[in-house]
Scaffold this active site. Sequence first.
Site, short mmCIF file in Angstrom:
data_model
loop_
_atom_site.label_atom_id
_atom_site.label_comp_id
_atom_site.label_asym_id
_atom_site.label_seq_id
_atom_site.Cartn_x
_atom_site.Cartn_y
_atom_site.Cartn_z
CE LYS A 187 -21.50 2.84 -31.71
NZ LYS A 187 -20.49 3.71 -31.12
CG ASP A 199 -29.41 15.63 -42.14
OD1 ASP A 199 -30.13 16.44 -42.74
OD2 ASP A 199 -28.30 15.95 -41.66
CE LYS A 240 -31.27 16.76 -38.42
NZ LYS A 240 -29.88 17.22 -38.37
P1 IMP Z 1 -28.19 11.19 -43.66
O1 IMP Z 1 -27.38 10.25 -44.51
O2 IMP Z 1 -27.85 12.64 -43.91
O3 IMP Z 1 -29.69 10.94 -43.77
O4 IMP Z 1 -27.73 10.99 -42.15
C1 IMP Z 1 -28.02 9.84 -41.49
C2 IMP Z 1 -27.26 9.66 -40.21
O5 IMP Z 1 -26.57 10.82 -39.77
C3 IMP Z 1 -28.23 9.31 -39.12
O6 IMP Z 1 -28.53 7.93 -39.10
C4 IMP Z 1 -27.52 9.79 -37.89
O7 IMP Z 1 -26.63 8.79 -37.45
C5 IMP Z 1 -26.74 10.98 -38.38
N1 IMP Z 1 -27.47 12.24 -38.12
C6 IMP Z 1 -28.15 13.00 -39.02
N2 IMP Z 1 -28.69 14.06 -38.41
C7 IMP Z 1 -28.37 13.96 -37.10
C8 IMP Z 1 -28.66 14.79 -35.95
O8 IMP Z 1 -29.35 15.82 -36.00
N3 IMP Z 1 -28.15 14.36 -34.77
C9 IMP Z 1 -27.40 13.23 -34.65
N4 IMP Z 1 -27.12 12.44 -35.69
C10 IMP Z 1 -27.59 12.80 -36.91
#
Ligand code: IMP
Length: 183
Positions: A47, A107, A135
């Site tokens: 979302k 992230d 990030k």
């Molecule tokens: P990744 O797989 O680590 O890149 O994380 C992706 C998903 O984690 C994002 O699409 C967000 O839904 C969630 N996410 C990552 N970092 C944050 C944050 O700082 N705040 C809120 N949701 C996050």
Amino acid sequence: MDAADMGSKLEKVLVTEEEIRTRLAELAEQIWEDYKDKDVLLVGVLKGAVMVMADLMRALPGTVPMDWMAISSYGSGTKSSGVVRIVMDLRTDITDKHVLIVEDIIDSGLTLSWIKANLESRKPASVEIMTLLRKPDVVKVDIPVKYVGFDIPNEFVVGYGLDYAEKYRNLRVVGTLAPEVYS
Ligand code: IMP
Ligand code: MG
């Protein structure tokens, strides 16, 4: 919800409404230039990408279609596992289309690299990524991101679509939560 409505729960504002608006206008211009002659589909990931999609689309000087996916990562908390399941798939056949994934945040990049690989298996013309926030950890995986709004420090953020336990998505700014919220 404004930053002021958060009271002491908001630790600091990282990106203001005005900064988001200005940056999305710049990216929209660039995206329009790159895709105007192409059969493009914007794909949002539910979302978190709701706000970015709404504002990015309206900043474009012409019309483009959108579609949505919902995915669920196994595991909870504030860290991504990269193990993903499609909860709601696209309705659009993306064969030969230029897909632009619209995301709120990258992230680790694990979620997006899984989604990108999944979409690429459907024989689209191309798959690129636009994210409002990125990030520093994402450099650890090899995932090229074509459009980035803001590079932010490695902190958990909420607002502008991003949640903590389904809260604060409707905060207008992007910011960090005070430690009291987590305890
Ligand atoms: P990744 O797989 O680590 O890149 O994380 C992706 C998903 O984690 C994002 O699409 C967000 O839904 C969630 N996410 C990552 N970092 C944050 C944050 O700082 N705040 C809120 N949701 C996050
Ligand atoms: Mg997301």
